[in-house]
Design a protein around this motif. Structure first.
Motif, mmCIF file in Angstrom:
data_model
loop_
_atom_site.group_PDB
_atom_site.id
_atom_site.type_symbol
_atom_site.label_atom_id
_atom_site.label_comp_id
_atom_site.label_asym_id
_atom_site.label_seq_id
_atom_site.Cartn_x
_atom_site.Cartn_y
_atom_site.Cartn_z
ATOM 1 N N ARG A 117 0.819 -1.224 0.000
ATOM 2 C CA ARG A 117 0.000 0.000 0.000
ATOM 3 C C ARG A 117 0.848 1.267 0.000
ATOM 4 N N MET A 118 2.042 1.183 0.604
ATOM 5 C CA MET A 118 2.933 2.351 0.656
ATOM 6 C C MET A 118 3.737 2.530 -0.622
ATOM 7 N N SER A 119 3.843 1.453 -1.413
ATOM 8 C CA SER A 119 4.666 1.499 -2.622
ATOM 9 C C SER A 119 3.840 2.027 -3.780
ATOM 10 N N GLN A 120 4.382 2.989 -4.485
ATOM 11 C CA GLN A 120 3.642 3.643 -5.572
ATOM 12 C C GLN A 120 3.487 2.738 -6.786
ATOM 13 N N ASN A 121 4.455 1.861 -7.030
ATOM 14 C CA ASN A 121 4.444 1.062 -8.255
ATOM 15 C C ASN A 121 3.777 -0.295 -8.099
ATOM 16 N N ALA A 122 3.407 -0.667 -6.874
ATOM 17 C CA ALA A 122 2.823 -1.991 -6.645
ATOM 18 C C ALA A 122 1.357 -2.003 -7.078
ATOM 19 N N PRO A 123 0.929 -3.036 -7.812
ATOM 20 C CA PRO A 123 -0.480 -3.106 -8.216
ATOM 21 C C PRO A 123 -1.391 -3.302 -7.016
ATOM 22 N N GLY A 124 -2.563 -2.682 -7.038
ATOM 23 C CA GLY A 124 -3.481 -2.733 -5.912
ATOM 24 C C GLY A 124 -3.992 -4.128 -5.623
ATOM 25 N N GLU A 125 -4.130 -4.966 -6.668
ATOM 26 C CA GLU A 125 -4.675 -6.311 -6.462
ATOM 27 C C GLU A 125 -3.703 -7.221 -5.712
ATOM 28 N N LEU A 126 -2.443 -6.782 -5.567
ATOM 29 C CA LEU A 126 -1.473 -7.592 -4.848
ATOM 30 C C LEU A 126 -1.857 -7.739 -3.375
ATOM 31 N N SER A 127 -2.393 -6.693 -2.777
ATOM 32 C CA SER A 127 -2.844 -6.764 -1.378
ATOM 33 C C SER A 127 -3.932 -7.816 -1.222
ATOM 34 N N PHE A 128 -4.861 -7.821 -2.171
ATOM 35 C CA PHE A 128 -5.956 -8.802 -2.133
ATOM 36 C C PHE A 128 -5.407 -10.213 -2.260
ATOM 37 N N ALA A 129 -4.411 -10.398 -3.140
ATOM 38 C CA ALA A 129 -3.830 -11.727 -3.339
ATOM 39 C C ALA A 129 -3.140 -12.211 -2.070
ATOM 40 N N LEU A 130 -2.395 -11.317 -1.409
ATOM 41 C CA LEU A 130 -1.695 -11.695 -0.183
ATOM 42 C C LEU A 130 -2.667 -12.108 0.918
ATOM 43 N N LYS A 131 -3.773 -11.395 1.024
ATOM 44 C CA LYS A 131 -4.755 -11.706 2.062
ATOM 45 C C LYS A 131 -5.320 -13.110 1.909
ATOM 46 N N ASN A 132 -5.377 -13.607 0.676
ATOM 47 C CA ASN A 132 -6.048 -14.871 0.408
ATOM 48 C C ASN A 132 -5.104 -16.057 0.264
ATOM 49 N N ILE A 133 -3.827 -15.884 0.593
ATOM 50 C CA ILE A 133 -2.892 -17.012 0.583
ATOM 51 C C ILE A 133 -2.960 -17.716 1.931
ATOM 52 N N ASP A 134 -3.337 -18.977 1.926
ATOM 53 C CA ASP A 134 -3.487 -19.745 3.166
ATOM 54 C C ASP A 134 -2.314 -20.683 3.424
ATOM 55 N N ASN A 135 -1.638 -21.098 2.363
ATOM 56 C CA ASN A 135 -0.524 -22.038 2.510
ATOM 57 C C ASN A 135 0.710 -21.303 3.020
ATOM 58 N N ALA A 136 1.214 -21.731 4.190
ATOM 59 C CA ALA A 136 2.332 -21.021 4.834
ATOM 60 C C ALA A 136 3.592 -21.036 3.983
ATOM 61 N N THR A 137 3.922 -22.202 3.416
ATOM 62 C CA THR A 137 5.142 -22.319 2.606
ATOM 63 C C THR A 137 5.060 -21.430 1.378
ATOM 64 N N PHE A 138 3.902 -21.453 0.709
ATOM 65 C CA PHE A 138 3.734 -20.622 -0.485
ATOM 66 C C PHE A 138 3.791 -19.139 -0.133
ATOM 67 N N LEU A 139 3.180 -18.774 1.000
ATOM 68 C CA LEU A 139 3.180 -17.372 1.430
ATOM 69 C C LEU A 139 4.603 -16.863 1.633
ATOM 70 N N VAL A 140 5.399 -17.615 2.394
ATOM 71 C CA VAL A 140 6.777 -17.196 2.684
ATOM 72 C C VAL A 140 7.600 -17.120 1.404
ATOM 73 N N ASN A 141 7.490 -18.165 0.559
ATOM 74 C CA ASN A 141 8.290 -18.195 -0.667
ATOM 75 C C ASN A 141 7.865 -17.105 -1.644
ATOM 76 N N TYR A 142 6.559 -16.864 -1.733
ATOM 77 C CA TYR A 142 6.043 -15.859 -2.676
ATOM 78 C C TYR A 142 6.503 -14.460 -2.281
ATOM 79 N N ILE A 143 6.396 -14.134 -0.991
ATOM 80 C CA ILE A 143 6.811 -12.801 -0.540
ATOM 81 C C ILE A 143 8.327 -12.662 -0.617
ATOM 82 N N ALA A 144 9.049 -13.728 -0.287
ATOM 83 C CA ALA A 144 10.514 -13.683 -0.371
ATOM 84 C C ALA A 144 10.971 -13.439 -1.802
ATOM 85 N N THR A 145 10.254 -14.026 -2.763
ATOM 86 C CA THR A 145 10.606 -13.842 -4.173
ATOM 87 C C THR A 145 10.393 -12.399 -4.613
#
Length: 260
Positions: A117-145
């Motif tokens: 939300r603070m980043s000007q270039n980040a797409p708005g739908e990314l916040s929605f996608a992050l909220k809906n990730i339930d798998n812990a391994t995928f969440l950590v790896n996706y954000i780390a990437t």
């Protein structure tokens, strides 16, 4: 990833028609133009080619997906591209019934969403996608990437054999990034506030000046002219006259409303 080197180009061209699987390694020093075996990290990612995009400059861009991790055991050749024997590494799994891990994952998700939300270039739908990730391994790896970490920091996360260890490392990097963005926004806010104040004072002074000219001149300018005329009538040395004139010019630069 962008493919420009001939060895990588040959590799991609060959496997895109067959297995579409290859090993991706990062360099220890990204500035090395022609890396050798010793210039590569030992732990990398098994990657699958999803799409190859032909670029106008005769290079190719490849969209890949990480599948698992591996550790180099032995290099077996360098032509026409690097080849090696590897040992596949087990993927870290989420620890069961661990309140600390639940809190860490929740913090990672919250901070990542705030950064988006603070980043000007980040797409708005990314916040929605992050909220809906339930798998812990995928969440950590996706954000780390996708986090704004250095290559060395991402390599450290990749080499972590426990998901909790990787999650703690990621949380530390995200906190640093969040603090940087907070400071950046605070500085920009102060600068904008100062600029707004200066612009407001400038426009007000211009308006006052216009009104005074309409009324027959500014008393402030008249006062300066009077001081200059008085100085001309004084019988003092050349040095004192120069100092006096310099002070008059300094007075002309001051805001009429300032205490000075």
């Amino acid at each position: 990833i962008n493919i420009g080197r001939q060895k990588s180009f040959k590799l991609i061209r060959e496997i895109q028609r067959t297995t579409r699987i290859f090993g991706a390694l990062s360099q220890i020093d990204a500035e090395v133009e022609d890396p050798q075996f010793s210039d590569m990290h030992k732990i990398g990612t098994v990657a699958e080619i999803l799409k190859v995009i032909e670029m106008p400059d005769n290079t190719i861009s490849v969209i890949i997906q990480g599948k698992s991790r591996f550790e180099l055991q032995e290099y077996t050749g360098s032509e026409p591209y690097f080849m090696a024997r590897v040992r596949y590494l087990k993927e870290p799994v989420e620890p069961k019934n661990d309140p600390d891990m639940d809190a860490i994952l929740s913090s990672i998700k919250d901070i990542a969403i705030k950064i988006v939300r603070m980043s000007q270039n980040a797409p708005g739908e990314l916040s929605f996608a992050l909220k809906n990730i339930d798998n812990a391994t995928f969440l950590v790896n996706y954000i780390a990437t996708n986090c704004n970490c250095t290559n060395d920091e991402k390599q450290t996360l990749l080499e972590a054999n426990e998901l909790k260890q990787r999650a703690i490392g990621l949380l530390r990097y995200l906190n640093e990034q969040k603090q940087f963005l907070d400071l950046k926004n605070e500085i920009q806010g102060k600068v904008k506030k100062d600029m707004d104040k200066q612009q407001r004072e400038y426009f007000l002074n211009q308006q006052i000046k216009t009104i005074q000219e309409e009324l027959g001149g500014s008393p402030y300018e008249k006062e300066i002219d009077e001081l200059r005329e008085k100085g001309k009538k004084k019988k003092w040395s050349k040095e004192i006259a120069e100092v006096y004139e310099a002070e008059i010019k300094k007075l002309e630069q001051l805001n009429p409303m300032s205490a000075e």
